[in-house]
Scaffold this motif. Structure first.
Motif, PDB file in Angstrom:
ATOM      1  N   ALA A 210       0.774  -1.338   0.039  1.00 11.70           N
ATOM      2  CA  ALA A 210       0.036   0.227  -0.210  1.00 11.70           C
ATOM      3  C   ALA A 210       0.738   1.358   0.246  1.00 11.70           C
ATOM      4  O   ALA A 210       0.485   2.147  -0.839  1.00 11.70           O
ATOM      5  N   ALA A 215      -0.408   5.038  -0.583  1.00 11.27           N
ATOM      6  CA  ALA A 215      -1.769   5.092   0.475  1.00 11.27           C
ATOM      7  C   ALA A 215      -0.751   5.918   1.588  1.00 11.27           C
ATOM      8  O   ALA A 215       0.181   5.501   2.030  1.00 11.27           O
ATOM      9  N   GLN A 219      -5.493   5.828   4.855  1.00 14.59           N
ATOM     10  CA  GLN A 219      -6.007   4.842   3.822  1.00 14.59           C
ATOM     11  C   GLN A 219      -5.759   3.448   3.915  1.00 14.59           C
ATOM     12  O   GLN A 219      -6.432   2.507   3.907  1.00 14.59           O
ATOM     13  N   LYS A 220      -4.543   3.199   4.747  1.00 15.20           N
ATOM     14  CA  LYS A 220      -3.897   1.916   4.930  1.00 15.20           C
ATOM     15  C   LYS A 220      -4.751   1.339   6.193  1.00 15.20           C
ATOM     16  O   LYS A 220      -5.217   0.111   6.230  1.00 15.20           O
ATOM     17  N   ARG A 223      -8.388   0.525   4.615  1.00 18.28           N
ATOM     18  CA  ARG A 223      -8.380  -0.439   3.586  1.00 18.28           C
ATOM     19  C   ARG A 223      -7.952  -1.924   4.120  1.00 18.28           C
ATOM     20  O   ARG A 223      -8.258  -2.791   3.491  1.00 18.28           O
TER      21      ARG A 223
END
Length: 311
Positions: A210, A215, A219-220, A223
């Motif tokens: 990621a 990312a 975001q990590k 997701r």
């Protein structure tokens, strides 16, 4: 084809199948053998009491006299018991407010303590310590913290800024919120430990991939971390709901369900019905209703979280 040849063909055809089934059958036997003690324990200490409670819920029973069959009369009384449904509402409020907050804080602590920071072990112990402390001791500590006099820790702190003293446990408007705060404080440790164990099982290569894709941390987290923690979240939510509806000793020591039933919960109401009013048949019916509510809550928890897999 002769009879001996046909018999030999049948033996050859069945031998491989027996060899394949042999280890599996042995594993099944060992599995049943190893699971037998736990199954026997569940049957004796959970299964039989549930059956007895259901039978008693259909009777009028006060321990002194013989049970008298009354059918569904106890269940009809429950629907007219305002105190019982007030206790159910209090449990729902405690769960609806306390569990999400404690789960969020536990996840924050788990993410922080999963990093290599100085004194990480000490902080883990500090967060987990309230969980392993006896609830009676926890309640006694919070009795001192909530003391309505100026000697109480909370009122001492509030007095510095010119507020108080406040009747945290004797005011109908403050008592339930005060209890919720204690449940949050005591419940963070175990949830944090479960989240921490789950975080350590997440493959670091997912985060590396990621990062290569650009990312950021948020975001990590959204997701990768949250989806991978779905089984742990489901387990924490269900166990927290069950523990919430089993709360007794904390209420017994802090408020005894008062003031004016503002902090009464289902288990304490069952205790009142059985050991203060000596209506064990009605208390058994209340216990059956509590069991059904927990089953329904477990089902909806699974639907909300989305199952126990990490897909």
């Amino acid at each position: 084809m002769t009879a001996s040849t046909a018999q030999s063909t049948r033996v050859d055809a069945t031998t491989p199948r027996r060899r394949r089934g042999g280890p599996r059958a042995a594993e099944s036997r060992w599995g049943l053998l190893l699971a037998a003690p736990a199954a026997l324990h569940t049957l004796i200490w959970i299964g039989i009491p549930i059956i007895v409670a259901f039978i008693l819920s259909l009777t009028a029973y006060d321990v002194v006299t013989r049970p008298q069959f009354t059918g569904l009369a106890n269940y009809a009384r429950i629907f007219q018991d305002e105190i019982f449904w007030k206790a159910v509402l209090n449990n729902v409020i405690i769960a609806g407010v306390g569990i999400p907050i404690s789960m969020f804080l536990a996840l924050v602590f788990a993410v922080m303590l999963n990093r290599a920071i100085p004194g990480r072990g000490i902080f883990r112990v500090m967060v987990f310590l309230p969980h392993i402390t006896a609830t009676v001791a926890v309640a006694m500590i919070w009795l001192w913290i909530y003391s309505p006099s100026t000697s109480g820790l909370m009122n001492t702190v509030l007095g510095v800024i010119g507020i108080g003293p406040l009747p945290f446990l004797t005011s109908p408007n403050l008592a339930l919120a005060s209890v919720i705060l204690v449940t949050i404080w005591q419940g963070i440790g175990l949830k944090m430990l479960i989240y921490l164990a789950s975080l350590q099982g997440v493959d670091e290569q997912l985060y590396e991939a990621a990062s290569i894709d650009g990312a950021n941390f948020i975001q990590k987290f959204r997701r990768i971390t949250i989806p991978m923690l779905r089984p742990a979240t489901f387990f924490i939510l269900v166990t927290a709901l069950i523990a919430n509806f089993q709360t007794f000793d904390l209420i017994y020591i802090l408020t005894e369900g008062g003031p004016a039933n503002a902090t009464n919960v289902v288990t304490y109401r069952i205790y009142q019905t059985a050991f203060q009013e000596f209506r064990f048949g009605l208390a058994s019916a209340q216990s059956v209703i509590l069991l059904l509510m927990l089953i329904v809550l477990t089902f909806f928890s699974r639907r909300i979280v989305g199952g126990t897999d990490g897909d």
